[in-house]
Design an enzyme around this catalytic site. Structure first.
Site, mmCIF file in Angstrom:
data_model
loop_
_atom_site.group_PDB
_atom_site.id
_atom_site.type_symbol
_atom_site.label_atom_id
_atom_site.label_comp_id
_atom_site.label_asym_id
_atom_site.label_seq_id
_atom_site.Cartn_x
_atom_site.Cartn_y
_atom_site.Cartn_z
ATOM 1 C CD GLU A 191 -2.730 1.330 2.442
ATOM 2 O OE1 GLU A 191 -3.345 2.398 2.658
ATOM 3 O OE2 GLU A 191 -2.820 0.331 3.189
ATOM 4 C CE LYS A 215 -4.829 -18.044 13.880
ATOM 5 N NZ LYS A 215 -4.196 -19.121 13.113
ATOM 6 C CG ASP A 240 -1.370 -17.026 12.645
ATOM 7 O OD1 ASP A 240 -1.920 -16.573 11.628
ATOM 8 O OD2 ASP A 240 -1.703 -18.103 13.175
ATOM 9 C CG HIS A 270 -3.995 7.238 -0.441
ATOM 10 N ND1 HIS A 270 -3.642 5.917 -0.506
ATOM 11 C CD2 HIS A 270 -4.254 7.488 0.870
ATOM 12 C CE1 HIS A 270 -3.705 5.372 0.702
ATOM 13 N NE2 HIS A 270 -4.072 6.311 1.554
#
Length: 390
Positions: free
Chosen positions: A87, A217, A291, A382
């Site tokens: 990004e 998660k 993770d 951006h």
């Protein structure tokens, strides 16, 4: 029936022949030549336990944000923070926030709590039996803990939380897990504890090792309130003149925007009243071998700001369920270890240091993006930095 089958070698599935066979399968059956996926510097022999059907690597660009000045109990001084991302503007934005915080004297970071859960659910014939079992757990905590801890050299059972519903008792077995994230560790330990309980409880009971109450998660209010992983706070007081100089915005406008954002967060029933904690956390996770699926929980955040009488701005973030490791899992792989070493965070005794650095990074990112939105610089940034033009 399809003849497509991924090649495997039961004797040496991480050897050159097995890897080459899978690469050739891709080249033969797809449009990919694996020109880059098949080129890597790591040794496949170290990968058992990390991945199956190893075929190559996915390279993610990595940049350095910082320097980040942290006044922690474990992380002290300036740090370069590796962020792996695709990004555009992300590294630049975090660096901008870090520059502001550095000029203000650095970010104070504090680890508040540390616990990892497995959450068995116990079933009975009626609610009174469940209540009796709940009392029995309290009376027998020490032998239950002893049974759990036979399976681990670093884990320790801290307590057992209990939540009664109908004829069921949902529990949360809370552990400290050292420098490991501890999800597998707590599963093994809790299974041993439940086996001891099943053998020694005088009444009839049935259990499932995980009653979906640890919310692995998945984001959840229970983990935000009761902690999962590390609970860490990062905070700073920013002089009004410094914010104006570095961010082109006044603290009173930042504060006003914060109030409006609070209401939007309430309306949308989100687990996060900030701007983009998942951005920095995910980029650090990818770089350091965490993770990445744990971002679902780890990005939960309580943001708090206060406009002080003199116009200065107090800002803080609390990460209530930051699940990280500096040892085990993917942290020992070649590039991931190097990224942890950049911050001095690889190995035992370093997990609280990493937690403080991550929380400080998140705060810097919140301040940078929040200021850009208020100063109406967000879209332009951006457009300038975040478009990959051919």
């Amino acid at each position: 029936m399809s003849d497509l089958k991924i090649p495997r070698d039961r004797e040496d599935d991480y050897g050159a022949a097995a890897i080459k066979a899978r690469q050739e399968l891709v080249r033969d059956r797809t449009d990919s030549a694996l020109e880059h996926v098949a080129n890597y510097s790591l040794d496949p022999a170290v990968l058992p336990g990390n991945i199956e059907n190893f075929t190559g690597v996915a390279q993610v660009p990595m940049g350095l944000a910082g320097p980040l000045l942290v006044n922690g109990e474990h992380a002290q001084g300036e740090f370069l923070v590796p962020l792996a991302t695709t990004e555009g503007t992300l590294v630049a934005s975090y660096s901008r926030g870090m520059k502001l915080c550095r000029a203000a004297g650095g970010i104070t970071a504090t680890v508040i709590d540390d616990r990892m859960q497995r959450a068995p659910v116990f079933s009975f014939d009626n609610a009174r039996q469940a209540r009796a079992f709940s009392s029995w757990l309290d009376d027998n905590f020490e032998p239950i803990a002893a049974a759990a801890e036979t399976t681990t050299s670093s884990g320790k059972l801290l307590d057992i939380q209990k939540f009664s519903v109908s004829k069921l008792l949902y529990t949360r077995f809370n552990y400290s897990t050292g420098d490991a994230a501890g999800q597998n560790m707590t599963g093994k330990a809790t299974f041993a504890a439940c086996a001891w309980i099943k053998q020694n409880y005088p009444g009839e009971l049935h259990f499932l090792l995980e009653g979906q109450f640890a919310t692995d998660k998945k984001t959840s209010i229970v983990n935000m309130l009761h902690t999962r992983g590390k609970r860490v706070v990062a905070e700073i007081t920013l002089p009004a003149a410094l914010v104006q100089e570095h961010m082109n915005v006044s603290t009173d406008k930042l504060w006003a925007a914060r109030l409006r954002g609070q209401l939007g967060s309430i309306m949308s029933v989100t687990n996060n009243n900030g701007n983009h904690s998942a951005n920095g956390i995910t980029a650090i996770f990818i770089a350091t071998g965490q993770d990445v699926a744990n971002v679902a929980e780890s990005s939960a955040m309580y943001g708090f700001t206060e406009l002080l009488p003199n116009g200065d701005l107090y800002a803080s973030v609390t990460l209530p369920s930051l699940i990280i490791a500096t040892y085990g899992g993917g942290t020992g792989l070649a590039t991931q270890r190097e990224c942890l070493e950049i911050m001095g965070c690889y190995g035992t005794g370093k997990v609280y240091k990493l937690a403080e650095i991550i929380a400080a990074t998140v705060l810097a990112g919140e301040l940078s993006l929040g200021s850009a939105v208020v100063a109406e610089e967000w879209v332009q940034a951006h457009d300038d930095l975040g478009r990959n033009r051919p």
